[in-house]
Scaffold this motif. Structure first.
Motif, mmCIF file in Angstrom:
data_model
loop_
_atom_site.group_PDB
_atom_site.id
_atom_site.type_symbol
_atom_site.label_atom_id
_atom_site.label_comp_id
_atom_site.label_asym_id
_atom_site.label_seq_id
_atom_site.Cartn_x
_atom_site.Cartn_y
_atom_site.Cartn_z
ATOM 1 N N ARG A 193 0.795 -1.259 -0.107
ATOM 2 C CA ARG A 193 -0.101 0.235 -0.174
ATOM 3 C C ARG A 193 0.672 1.204 0.189
ATOM 4 N NH1 ARG A 193 -3.559 -2.263 3.852
ATOM 5 N NH2 ARG A 193 -3.031 -0.647 5.266
ATOM 6 N N ARG A 194 2.336 0.934 -0.226
ATOM 7 C CA ARG A 194 3.260 2.134 -0.153
ATOM 8 C C ARG A 194 3.248 2.975 1.199
ATOM 9 N NH1 ARG A 194 3.795 5.361 -5.191
ATOM 10 N NH2 ARG A 194 5.651 4.424 -5.432
ATOM 11 N N SER A 195 2.727 2.449 2.200
ATOM 12 C CA SER A 195 2.743 3.042 3.373
ATOM 13 C C SER A 195 3.764 2.533 4.360
ATOM 14 C CB SER A 195 1.171 2.849 4.173
ATOM 15 O OG SER A 195 0.875 1.464 4.259
ATOM 16 N N LEU A 196 4.495 1.358 4.298
ATOM 17 C CA LEU A 196 5.382 1.128 5.077
ATOM 18 C C LEU A 196 6.471 1.036 3.940
ATOM 19 C CD1 LEU A 196 6.468 -0.039 7.810
ATOM 20 C CD2 LEU A 196 6.080 -2.175 7.141
ATOM 21 N N LYS A 197 7.613 1.977 4.041
ATOM 22 C CA LYS A 197 8.588 1.898 3.092
ATOM 23 C C LYS A 197 9.816 1.477 3.946
ATOM 24 C CE LYS A 197 6.489 5.803 0.583
ATOM 25 N NZ LYS A 197 6.281 5.042 -0.517
ATOM 26 N N GLU A 244 11.707 15.175 16.253
ATOM 27 C CA GLU A 244 10.932 15.659 15.169
ATOM 28 C C GLU A 244 11.923 16.077 14.106
ATOM 29 O OE1 GLU A 244 7.112 18.387 14.790
ATOM 30 O OE2 GLU A 244 7.894 17.890 16.798
ATOM 31 N N VAL A 245 11.487 15.572 12.748
ATOM 32 C CA VAL A 245 12.286 15.760 11.835
ATOM 33 C C VAL A 245 11.374 16.160 10.524
ATOM 34 C CG1 VAL A 245 14.036 13.791 12.334
ATOM 35 C CG2 VAL A 245 12.071 13.297 10.897
ATOM 36 N N ALA A 246 12.102 16.461 9.438
ATOM 37 C CA ALA A 246 11.359 17.004 8.263
ATOM 38 C C ALA A 246 11.302 15.854 7.191
ATOM 39 C CB ALA A 246 11.411 18.125 7.913
ATOM 40 N N VAL A 247 10.256 15.456 6.503
ATOM 41 C CA VAL A 247 10.451 14.515 5.343
ATOM 42 C C VAL A 247 9.330 15.012 4.169
ATOM 43 C CG1 VAL A 247 9.752 12.192 4.754
ATOM 44 C CG2 VAL A 247 10.225 12.252 6.988
ATOM 45 N N ASP A 248 10.098 15.241 3.080
ATOM 46 C CA ASP A 248 9.447 15.551 2.030
ATOM 47 C C ASP A 248 9.170 14.655 1.035
ATOM 48 O OD1 ASP A 248 8.486 17.281 0.452
ATOM 49 O OD2 ASP A 248 10.225 18.197 -0.392
ATOM 50 N N PHE A 249 8.209 13.839 0.840
ATOM 51 C CA PHE A 249 7.908 12.836 -0.018
ATOM 52 C C PHE A 249 7.682 13.370 -1.458
ATOM 53 C CE2 PHE A 249 6.269 10.298 3.750
ATOM 54 C CZ PHE A 249 7.306 9.430 3.775
ATOM 55 N N HIS A 250 8.171 12.700 -2.516
ATOM 56 C CA HIS A 250 8.067 13.121 -3.853
ATOM 57 C C HIS A 250 6.532 12.429 -3.933
ATOM 58 C CE1 HIS A 250 8.066 13.210 -8.144
ATOM 59 N NE2 HIS A 250 8.943 14.166 -8.024
ATOM 60 N N PRO A 251 5.448 13.258 -4.804
ATOM 61 C CA PRO A 251 4.506 12.704 -5.256
ATOM 62 C C PRO A 251 4.408 11.018 -5.760
ATOM 63 C CG PRO A 251 4.633 14.913 -6.207
ATOM 64 C CD PRO A 251 5.904 14.360 -5.427
ATOM 65 N N SER A 252 5.406 11.030 -6.490
ATOM 66 C CA SER A 252 5.507 9.481 -7.004
ATOM 67 C C SER A 252 5.996 8.480 -5.886
ATOM 68 C CB SER A 252 6.650 9.489 -7.916
ATOM 69 O OG SER A 252 7.991 9.744 -7.531
ATOM 70 N N ASP A 253 6.085 8.791 -4.734
ATOM 71 C CA ASP A 253 6.186 7.874 -3.390
ATOM 72 C C ASP A 253 5.136 7.737 -2.742
ATOM 73 O OD1 ASP A 253 9.014 7.323 -4.070
ATOM 74 O OD2 ASP A 253 9.676 9.130 -3.090
ATOM 75 N N LEU A 254 4.115 8.525 -3.064
ATOM 76 C CA LEU A 254 2.843 8.564 -2.167
ATOM 77 C C LEU A 254 2.008 7.221 -2.556
ATOM 78 C CD1 LEU A 254 2.290 12.237 -1.750
ATOM 79 C CD2 LEU A 254 2.971 10.633 0.023
ATOM 80 N N PRO A 255 1.044 6.853 -1.605
ATOM 81 C CA PRO A 255 -0.120 5.884 -1.891
ATOM 82 C C PRO A 255 -0.922 6.314 -2.810
ATOM 83 C CG PRO A 255 0.174 6.018 0.490
ATOM 84 C CD PRO A 255 0.886 7.268 -0.086
ATOM 85 N N PRO A 275 -0.547 4.834 -9.898
ATOM 86 C CA PRO A 275 0.672 5.313 -10.224
ATOM 87 C C PRO A 275 0.227 6.370 -11.147
ATOM 88 C CG PRO A 275 0.417 3.001 -10.736
ATOM 89 C CD PRO A 275 -0.884 3.201 -10.148
ATOM 90 N N THR A 276 1.115 7.472 -10.939
ATOM 91 C CA THR A 276 0.824 8.869 -11.770
ATOM 92 C C THR A 276 1.351 8.877 -13.011
ATOM 93 O OG1 THR A 276 2.751 9.719 -10.499
ATOM 94 C CG2 THR A 276 0.680 10.404 -9.431
ATOM 95 N N HIS A 277 2.234 7.673 -13.102
ATOM 96 C CA HIS A 277 3.213 7.886 -14.315
ATOM 97 C C HIS A 277 3.830 6.428 -14.894
ATOM 98 C CE1 HIS A 277 5.850 9.734 -17.207
ATOM 99 N NE2 HIS A 277 6.859 9.103 -16.841
ATOM 100 N N ILE A 326 8.001 0.719 -16.444
ATOM 101 C CA ILE A 326 8.668 1.264 -15.254
ATOM 102 C C ILE A 326 7.471 2.230 -14.885
ATOM 103 C CG2 ILE A 326 10.376 2.547 -14.617
ATOM 104 C CD1 ILE A 326 11.769 2.314 -17.480
ATOM 105 N N LEU A 327 7.220 2.013 -13.517
ATOM 106 C CA LEU A 327 6.104 2.783 -12.816
ATOM 107 C C LEU A 327 6.733 4.022 -11.885
ATOM 108 C CD1 LEU A 327 4.586 -0.030 -13.574
ATOM 109 C CD2 LEU A 327 3.113 0.237 -11.507
ATOM 110 N N ASP A 328 6.151 4.796 -11.742
ATOM 111 C CA ASP A 328 6.357 5.707 -10.653
ATOM 112 C C ASP A 328 7.479 6.653 -10.886
ATOM 113 O OD1 ASP A 328 3.806 4.806 -9.105
ATOM 114 O OD2 ASP A 328 4.981 3.347 -8.309
#
Ligand SMILES: [Zn+2]
Ligand SMILES: [Zn+2]
Length: 215
Positions: free
Chosen positions: A77-81, A148-159, A162-164, A175-177
């Protein structure tokens, strides 16, 4: 969901069922997961918080399964990386607020755990159980570094869908994502572009499907 006093025991049960055995990694992983959820104030990762939580785990060992079992998150589900850096650490991200908390097992916890286990062993008489109990009851501040940290996910890494999707111009595989790369004007998968992959082709082998059809 995560309010009961027996929550730790219930999470260990879930983790052992999922992972297949009780081990130090299950105990540490459950503690990491409960700490991460608490810091994000997430009580219901399988319910109302489900779409908001992403965890990046920095190791692919026992604790990874425990974190998956407690949170209900999965790689599919792309929620655990799994970003295998060989570290007992995981970052819990709340997509709804953007808050992220990295939970890392302290190097010094190893010695503290051994000392505590040695004390517990005097009463318990079982080395393995004493070491598990030590991991369970050790002060969280001794076991975990939480910040606390900052994480910047690329849209292609989100649940989500596939956008592309594209096709490698050399091997012809999809090739996905946005995992493709561009080399001298061509769209290529990374193995074709770098010449490096985790497997090597064997000489004289047909694809298994061709082999079945011809035999
Ligand atoms: Zn294990
Ligand atoms: Zn390719």
């Amino acid at each position: 969901m995560y309010e009961q006093a027996d929550i730790f025991d219930r999470c260990i049960e879930d983790a052992v069922r999922f992972h297949g055995h009780l081990c130090g990694g299950q105990i540490i992983g459950v503690r990491m997961a409960l700490a991460g959820l608490r810091e994000l104030r997430m009580r219901d990762p399988r319910g109302k918080d489900r779409k908001n939580l992403i965890v990046v785990v920095e190791i692919d060992r026992c604790a990874t399964d425990a974190i998956g079992a407690v949170t209900g998150l999965t790689p599919g589900r792309r929620s655990l990386k799994i970003k295998d850096l060989g570290k007992m650490a995981a970052t819990f991200v709340d997509l709804s607020t953007g808050r992220a908390v990295r939970v890392c097992v302290r190097e010094s916890s190893r010695r503290k755990g051994e000392e505590l286990a040695a004390t517990l062993f005097e009463d318990m008489g079982d080395e393995r159980e004493a070491s598990f109990k030590a991991l369970e009851i050790m002060d969280e501040a001794d076991l975990l570094d939480i910040r606390e940290v900052a994480v910047d996910f690329h849209p292609s890494d989100l649940p989500g869908h596939p956008t592309h999707t594209t096709v490698c111009e050399l091997c012809g595989e999809s090739i996905l994502d946005q995992r493709e790369t561009f080399l001298q004007g061509r769209t290529l998968c990374r193995p074709c572009a770098t010449g490096r992959t985790y497997y090597s082709e064997l000489p004289g082998q047909n694809a298994c499907t061709d082999f079945a059809a011809n035999s």
